[in-house]
Scaffold this motif. Sequence first.
Motif, PDB file in Angstrom:
ATOM      1  N   SER A   1      36.167  39.449  34.595  1.00  0.00           N
ATOM      2  CA  SER A   1      36.950  38.110  33.855  1.00  0.00           C
ATOM      3  C   SER A   1      36.958  37.159  34.664  1.00  0.00           C
ATOM      4  O   SER A   1      36.134  37.392  35.687  1.00  0.00           O
ATOM      5  CB  SER A   1      38.508  38.944  33.631  1.00  0.00           C
ATOM      6  N   SER A   2      37.693  36.111  34.419  1.00  0.00           N
ATOM      7  CA  SER A   2      37.189  35.059  35.109  1.00  0.00           C
ATOM      8  C   SER A   2      37.918  34.904  36.646  1.00  0.00           C
ATOM      9  O   SER A   2      37.120  34.214  37.377  1.00  0.00           O
ATOM     10  CB  SER A   2      38.207  33.646  34.506  1.00  0.00           C
ATOM     11  N   THR A   3      38.492  35.856  37.081  1.00  0.00           N
ATOM     12  CA  THR A   3      38.861  36.232  38.540  1.00  0.00           C
ATOM     13  C   THR A   3      38.711  37.331  39.044  1.00  0.00           C
ATOM     14  O   THR A   3      39.314  37.480  40.173  1.00  0.00           O
ATOM     15  CB  THR A   3      40.430  35.492  38.625  1.00  0.00           C
ATOM     16  N   VAL A   4      38.279  38.193  38.269  1.00  0.00           N
ATOM     17  CA  VAL A   4      38.257  39.611  38.658  1.00  0.00           C
ATOM     18  C   VAL A   4      37.023  40.159  38.424  1.00  0.00           C
ATOM     19  O   VAL A   4      36.398  40.112  37.631  1.00  0.00           O
ATOM     20  CB  VAL A   4      39.519  40.412  37.943  1.00  0.00           C
ATOM     21  N   ILE A   5      36.558  40.881  39.422  1.00  0.00           N
ATOM     22  CA  ILE A   5      35.185  42.047  39.325  1.00  0.00           C
ATOM     23  C   ILE A   5      35.741  43.422  39.330  1.00  0.00           C
ATOM     24  O   ILE A   5      36.139  43.713  40.381  1.00  0.00           O
ATOM     25  CB  ILE A   5      33.996  41.609  40.282  1.00  0.00           C
ATOM     26  N   ASN A   6      35.654  43.921  38.269  1.00  0.00           N
ATOM     27  CA  ASN A   6      36.503  45.468  37.947  1.00  0.00           C
ATOM     28  C   ASN A   6      35.080  46.392  38.065  1.00  0.00           C
ATOM     29  O   ASN A   6      34.120  46.388  37.303  1.00  0.00           O
ATOM     30  CB  ASN A   6      36.896  45.631  36.611  1.00  0.00           C
ATOM     31  N   ILE A   7      35.106  47.280  39.341  1.00  0.00           N
ATOM     32  CA  ILE A   7      34.010  48.251  39.499  1.00  0.00           C
ATOM     33  C   ILE A   7      34.641  49.505  39.380  1.00  0.00           C
ATOM     34  O   ILE A   7      35.561  49.913  40.207  1.00  0.00           O
ATOM     35  CB  ILE A   7      33.489  47.665  40.910  1.00  0.00           C
ATOM     36  N   ASN A   8      34.013  50.364  38.626  1.00  0.00           N
ATOM     37  CA  ASN A   8      34.273  51.829  38.589  1.00  0.00           C
ATOM     38  C   ASN A   8      33.132  52.469  39.405  1.00  0.00           C
ATOM     39  O   ASN A   8      31.968  52.562  38.935  1.00  0.00           O
ATOM     40  CB  ASN A   8      34.125  52.332  37.175  1.00  0.00           C
ATOM     41  N   TYR A   9      33.431  52.652  40.701  1.00  0.00           N
ATOM     42  CA  TYR A   9      32.518  53.185  41.670  1.00  0.00           C
ATOM     43  C   TYR A   9      32.143  54.667  41.472  1.00  0.00           C
ATOM     44  O   TYR A   9      33.232  55.397  41.253  1.00  0.00           O
ATOM     45  CB  TYR A   9      32.774  52.990  43.091  1.00  0.00           C
TER      46      TYR A   9
ATOM     47  N   GLN B   1      39.386  46.608  41.767  1.00  0.00           N
ATOM     48  CA  GLN B   1      39.133  45.359  41.398  1.00  0.00           C
ATOM     49  C   GLN B   1      39.313  44.499  42.420  1.00  0.00           C
ATOM     50  O   GLN B   1      40.036  44.162  43.298  1.00  0.00           O
ATOM     51  CB  GLN B   1      40.693  44.912  40.543  1.00  0.00           C
ATOM     52  N   HIS B   2      38.108  43.445  42.397  1.00  0.00           N
ATOM     53  CA  HIS B   2      37.886  42.647  43.267  1.00  0.00           C
ATOM     54  C   HIS B   2      38.149  41.042  42.759  1.00  0.00           C
ATOM     55  O   HIS B   2      37.587  40.809  41.794  1.00  0.00           O
ATOM     56  CB  HIS B   2      36.354  42.396  43.853  1.00  0.00           C
ATOM     57  N   THR B   3      39.216  40.240  43.524  1.00  0.00           N
ATOM     58  CA  THR B   3      39.433  39.009  42.933  1.00  0.00           C
ATOM     59  C   THR B   3      38.526  38.220  43.294  1.00  0.00           C
ATOM     60  O   THR B   3      38.107  38.143  44.617  1.00  0.00           O
ATOM     61  CB  THR B   3      41.313  38.945  43.410  1.00  0.00           C
ATOM     62  N   THR B   4      38.324  37.115  42.549  1.00  0.00           N
ATOM     63  CA  THR B   4      37.483  36.090  42.980  1.00  0.00           C
ATOM     64  C   THR B   4      37.957  34.760  42.530  1.00  0.00           C
ATOM     65  O   THR B   4      39.308  34.630  41.812  1.00  0.00           O
ATOM     66  CB  THR B   4      35.997  36.039  42.058  1.00  0.00           C
ATOM     67  N   THR B   5      37.427  33.570  43.097  1.00  0.00           N
ATOM     68  CA  THR B   5      37.953  32.374  42.735  1.00  0.00           C
ATOM     69  C   THR B   5      37.303  32.178  41.124  1.00  0.00           C
ATOM     70  O   THR B   5      36.557  32.818  40.838  1.00  0.00           O
ATOM     71  CB  THR B   5      37.248  31.233  43.653  1.00  0.00           C
ATOM     72  N   PRO B   6      38.206  31.311  40.434  1.00  0.00           N
ATOM     73  CA  PRO B   6      37.931  31.333  39.198  1.00  0.00           C
ATOM     74  C   PRO B   6      36.449  30.823  38.708  1.00  0.00           C
ATOM     75  O   PRO B   6      35.771  29.852  39.295  1.00  0.00           O
ATOM     76  CB  PRO B   6      38.957  30.280  38.551  1.00  0.00           C
ATOM     77  N   ALA B   7      35.739  31.701  37.935  1.00  0.00           N
ATOM     78  CA  ALA B   7      34.486  31.227  37.523  1.00  0.00           C
ATOM     79  C   ALA B   7      34.447  30.074  36.553  1.00  0.00           C
ATOM     80  O   ALA B   7      35.334  30.223  35.471  1.00  0.00           O
ATOM     81  CB  ALA B   7      33.919  32.656  36.887  1.00  0.00           C
TER      82      ALA B   7
ATOM     83  N   ASP C   1      29.626  43.554  53.142  1.00  0.00           N
ATOM     84  CA  ASP C   1      29.931  44.835  53.197  1.00  0.00           C
ATOM     85  C   ASP C   1      30.154  45.245  51.757  1.00  0.00           C
ATOM     86  O   ASP C   1      30.768  46.510  51.484  1.00  0.00           O
ATOM     87  CB  ASP C   1      30.675  45.212  54.122  1.00  0.00           C
ATOM     88  N   GLY C   2      29.911  44.101  50.800  1.00  0.00           N
ATOM     89  CA  GLY C   2      30.196  44.657  49.503  1.00  0.00           C
ATOM     90  C   GLY C   2      31.417  44.664  49.069  1.00  0.00           C
ATOM     91  O   GLY C   2      31.863  45.136  47.907  1.00  0.00           O
ATOM     92  N   THR C   3      32.549  44.279  49.693  1.00  0.00           N
ATOM     93  CA  THR C   3      33.922  44.274  49.440  1.00  0.00           C
ATOM     94  C   THR C   3      34.511  43.274  48.847  1.00  0.00           C
ATOM     95  O   THR C   3      35.635  43.055  48.469  1.00  0.00           O
ATOM     96  CB  THR C   3      34.894  44.792  50.542  1.00  0.00           C
ATOM     97  N   GLY C   4      33.729  41.882  48.685  1.00  0.00           N
ATOM     98  CA  GLY C   4      34.326  40.822  48.110  1.00  0.00           C
ATOM     99  C   GLY C   4      33.248  39.807  47.634  1.00  0.00           C
ATOM    100  O   GLY C   4      31.993  40.164  48.008  1.00  0.00           O
ATOM    101  N   TYR C   5      33.464  38.886  46.999  1.00  0.00           N
ATOM    102  CA  TYR C   5      32.567  38.206  46.240  1.00  0.00           C
ATOM    103  C   TYR C   5      33.104  36.481  46.143  1.00  0.00           C
ATOM    104  O   TYR C   5      34.266  36.380  46.180  1.00  0.00           O
ATOM    105  CB  TYR C   5      32.412  38.445  44.960  1.00  0.00           C
ATOM    106  N   THR C   6      32.009  35.683  46.332  1.00  0.00           N
ATOM    107  CA  THR C   6      32.269  34.422  46.475  1.00  0.00           C
ATOM    108  C   THR C   6      31.807  33.609  45.105  1.00  0.00           C
ATOM    109  O   THR C   6      30.035  33.905  44.925  1.00  0.00           O
ATOM    110  CB  THR C   6      31.439  33.899  47.884  1.00  0.00           C
ATOM    111  N   GLU C   7      32.286  32.970  44.564  1.00  0.00           N
ATOM    112  CA  GLU C   7      31.823  32.078  43.196  1.00  0.00           C
ATOM    113  C   GLU C   7      31.059  30.842  43.623  1.00  0.00           C
ATOM    114  O   GLU C   7      31.608  29.943  44.450  1.00  0.00           O
ATOM    115  CB  GLU C   7      33.043  31.910  42.465  1.00  0.00           C
TER     116      GLU C   7
END
Length: 663
Positions: A183-191, A202-208, A244-250
């Motif tokens: 979504s605009s602020t979440v990357i939801n991963i089913n590992y 669920q990894h929270t991101t800055t708004p895309a 380490d794959g635990t967060g994302y930058t927009e």
Amino acid sequence: MKKPVLTLAMGLLAWQAQAQGTCATAVPIQLGNYYVTAIDGSQAPTTICTGDAVVGQHGRWYSYTADQDTSITITTDLPQNAGGDTRVHVYTGSCGNLVCQAGDDDSGSGYLSITTFVVEAGTTYIIAFDDRWNANGFTFSIQNAAPPPPVNGFIAQAVPITGSAYCIVDMNADGLDDAVSVSSTVININYQNAGGGFTNQQHTTTPADYLPSWSLCAGDLDGNGYNDLVYAGSGLTFMLANNDGTGYTELSHPQYIFCQRSNLVDINNDGLLDAFSCHDVQPNVYYINNGNGTWTWHQGGLGDQPDGGNYGSIWIDYNNDGNLDMFIAKCRGGNSPASIDELWRNNGDGTFTNVASAANGLADFQQSWSSAWADFDNDGDMDVMIGASSFSGGGHKLMRNDGTTFTNITAGSGFDLFNGTSIEFIARDFDNDGYVDVLGGGGLMHNNGDMTFTLTTVPCSNGPTGDVNNDGFVDVQNNNTVYLNAGNENNWVKVITQGTLSNKNGIGARVEVTTPAGTQIRDIVSGDGFRYMSTLTAMFGLGTQESITSITVRWPSGLVDVVNSPDINSTITIVENGTTTGVSSVPATALSLFPSPAHNTLHITGPRDLAGSRITILDATGKTVALVPAVQGAIDVESLMPGLYMLRIEGPSGTATGKFIKE
């Protein structure tokens, strides 16, 4: 006042329960039926586990602690709820840090909810209903669920999805495909868990700035070992994974693009992944990777039609010269020049030439949003099925690759009689018989091995594909449901490419698997079909072949690696100009299991001695359901619920697996 509800067939009592209005005061419940007077609690769930990310205003909260490893179903699809509209979310974790495990909005009758998910003994699950659609009272049931039986070769399994479900790809570099939605602020991963099932994060991101309203692609843009995402909407947004794959930058780019299909590909072959996007109303665009966390915008040279019409791009090596070419399925309608498909040959010097006319029959007026490329006849080059989104511009086309030109062989192929249309067509070997099939247009066109195809009805539509239960067969995701491939006795191998001089994913590499029956090929692509992103692992069905002569990888750098005599039914990681390892290997089946379907007794025959072996039965989700002894080569399966199972034998002779169905 208590309200009468139905009694479960299993003999459990039904209860009325007034769930408290906050997570902290959730009422503990067991298996049974429960009545909710109204959804009017003060705390609404804000972590949304369904496709619609809008938060309600109120909630009702329950907790359920599992006493065994099993599957359970939560449903409001009951006769007394007819005409209702419910939404349910299921979490693990603490009230301050809830993590989605399951959820559903409208899978039941009308707008009612059904979700089935795997639970682990001793784990507490928080169940929340909200008033997103309706605050009226209703009854819900929580009950044990039988492993679902296969439906036309697939088994439906719910997964927690937030936002749009677009992607199946390995996000944490463990060799296992994960299910991704955003979504605009979440990357939801089913590992995907090595032992089966998923762990949701669920990894929270800055708004895309731009959402993947048209398409999404994935790959390791910065070479740090973790896959990044690119959203294609009215422009491009890069979501870059940390180290380490635990967060994302927009990182969003300012240029306006009416995006359609997007791809990650090394356009200039410098070892760095670039981003490409079809443009619907202008010439196509691409961003060249500068290697320092920046990308340079380019427009033109790869689809220059002034008014666009560019829809489904795919990057493959059609002429076997080692350079990646691009085909664009185009659509504008009528006889507009923007509806003429294009094939852009890579000249190997940084330039591209549209050779669709010279290639014979590819520069046609056609309304097509995507094309399915594969070596359908296993003769060593890429053929193509160009799928029609509307028959007003002509029907489907099956084009045989003759080296540098193509021959239209649609007549008599089965595609001339196939009247299903779609914006999505993809090529996969779904039954692992060694011949690539085509999914799209409301059905699966099964490859008969002679360039003819037979329509097969399947319960799933097109979506991202990969192997989400690590059994070697291609699975399909549709929104919050994964359709697990029930599989068969055919053998397989999976190949993960890891570039060193080439890009980290090996995108653009040609993988060849040779058996005594011949050679199959796959090109590693990021983004095919029209919208979705599928696994970067090359998946090969081997049919009845019991050995592999060699696996060859031809890298974008020009290097070639050859692995001789690898194991079948395993995942092989091939490092460019380096080492080869087996990852998450599933050993070859040396068993015969019969009868299947089985009623009370399953017989086991094969070359191995069962003495001293551990025999485990796993359900379709990968969960262990029984440890059983073998008595004179047979096991008792009477207590199993109907469904698909895997039997695993571990002992002095090694490990062997096989599938069977319990009726």
